[in-house]
Design a protein around this motif. Structure first.
Motif, short mmCIF file in Angstrom:
data_model
loop_
_atom_site.label_atom_id
_atom_site.label_comp_id
_atom_site.label_asym_id
_atom_site.label_seq_id
_atom_site.Cartn_x
_atom_site.Cartn_y
_atom_site.Cartn_z
N HIS A 58 1.35 -0.90 0.00
CA HIS A 58 0.38 0.47 -0.19
C HIS A 58 0.86 1.10 -0.63
O HIS A 58 2.07 1.59 0.77
CB HIS A 58 -0.25 0.10 1.10
N VAL A 59 0.43 2.52 -0.61
CA VAL A 59 1.44 3.16 -1.13
C VAL A 59 0.18 4.92 -0.56
O VAL A 59 -0.82 5.36 -1.31
CB VAL A 59 2.34 3.26 -2.10
N THR A 60 1.05 5.86 -0.37
CA THR A 60 -0.30 7.00 -0.13
C THR A 60 -0.13 7.38 -1.17
O THR A 60 0.70 7.24 -2.33
CB THR A 60 0.46 8.24 1.38
N LEU A 61 -0.89 9.18 -1.12
CA LEU A 61 -0.90 9.36 -2.39
C LEU A 61 0.78 10.37 -2.42
O LEU A 61 0.51 11.13 -3.68
CB LEU A 61 -1.54 10.77 -2.70
N ASP A 62 1.36 10.68 -1.65
CA ASP A 62 3.15 11.53 -2.19
C ASP A 62 3.56 9.87 -1.35
O ASP A 62 5.06 11.05 -1.13
CB ASP A 62 2.85 12.14 -0.19
N GLY A 63 3.32 9.02 -1.82
CA GLY A 63 4.63 8.18 -1.98
C GLY A 63 5.15 7.05 -0.93
O GLY A 63 6.30 6.86 -0.69
N TYR A 64 4.66 7.11 0.20
CA TYR A 64 5.02 6.37 1.23
C TYR A 64 4.36 5.08 1.49
O TYR A 64 3.37 4.97 1.33
CB TYR A 64 5.18 7.06 2.95
#
Length: 188
Positions: free
Chosen positions: A9-15
Motif C-alpha cells: 500500500h502507498v499513500t498519494l505522496d509515495g510512502y
C-alpha cells in the motif's frame, strides 16, 4: 523460474509507512465489499511470502491471533497457511507457523529461491528488501494499492535506490473506496 512480486500500500505522496512506522491509514475503506473481495482473493492463492524483520514481526503479531480470525477470517487463513520467509540477521527464531528464517545474504538467496520449483513469491511491506532487490533487477512485478491519503512524511519502499528504476504499467483497477491498484513491470 518463479515470479517475484513486491506488493505494498502507498499513500498519494509515495510512502508505504508513516514516519513512525504507522500503517493504520491503509485500513481505511477496507469495508468496501469489492475491495474486501479483492483482498480475500489475493489471500486465497498459493504463494510464498517474503518479509524483512520489521514487517514479519508486525504481521506475526496480528495474523495468527483470534482477533484477525474474527475480523478477517479468509485473509487470516491465507496468511497463516502460506509458506513464509523472513530475512533477518538479528532474529534468533521465527515462531509464526510455516516460516523459515534466513540469515544469509538477501540477493543471492532470493535469486536461488527463484530458480527452485514452487509457487510465486510476494514481498509484503519490507521496504529495505524491496529497494535492495529492485537495484539488482530481481523483482518481476510491482503491485501497489494507492490509498487516498497523504502523510507529509514517511518512508518510500524505494528508499536508498541509487539509480532510476524505469517501469511500465501492466494493469490497473479502481475501487469505489477510492483505492487504486497499480501493477508495474520492469521496462525492457
Amino acid at each position: 523460474m518463479r515470479k517475484l512480486i513486491a506488493f505494498n500500500h502507498v499513500t498519494l505522496d509515495g510512502y508505504f509507512v508513516g514516519a513512525s512506522g504507522d500503517f493504520s491509514w491503509a485500513r481505511a475503506g477496507n469495508e468496501d465489499p469489492e475491495f474486501s473481495a479483492f483482498v480475500a482473493e489475493n489471500a486465497s492463492g498459493e504463494g510464498q511470502l517474503l518479509f524483512g524483520r520489521v514487517t514479519y514481526e508486525l504481521m506475526a503479531s496480528y495474523w495468527p491471533t483470534p482477533m484477525a480470525d474474527q475480523h478477517h477470517p479468509s485473509v487470516a487463513a491465507g496468511m497463516n497457511r502460506m509458506a513464509k520467509v523472513v530475512f533477518s540477521r538479528t532474529l534468533d527464531k521465527a515462531s509464526w507457523n510455516n516460516t523459515k528464517l534466513v540469515k544469509s545474504e538477501l540477493v543471492p538467496e532470493v535469486r536461488k529461491m527463484k530458480e527452485e520449483p514452487g509457487p510465486g513469491m510476494v514481498i509484503m511491506g519490507s521496504g529495505s528488501i524491496v529497494a535492495q532487490l529492485a537495484l539488482e533487477h530481481v523483482i518481476d512485478e510491482y503491485q501497489m494499492i494507492v490509498d487516498p491519503v497523504a502523510l507529509g512524511k514517511g518512508r518510500s519502499m524505494f528508499e536508498g535506490i541509487r539509480e532510476t528504476l524505469t517501469l511500465k504499467l501492466a494493469k490497473t483497477r479502481t475501487f469505489k473506496n477510492g483505492k487504486v491498484f497499480l501493477c508495474y513491470e520492469p521496462a525492457a
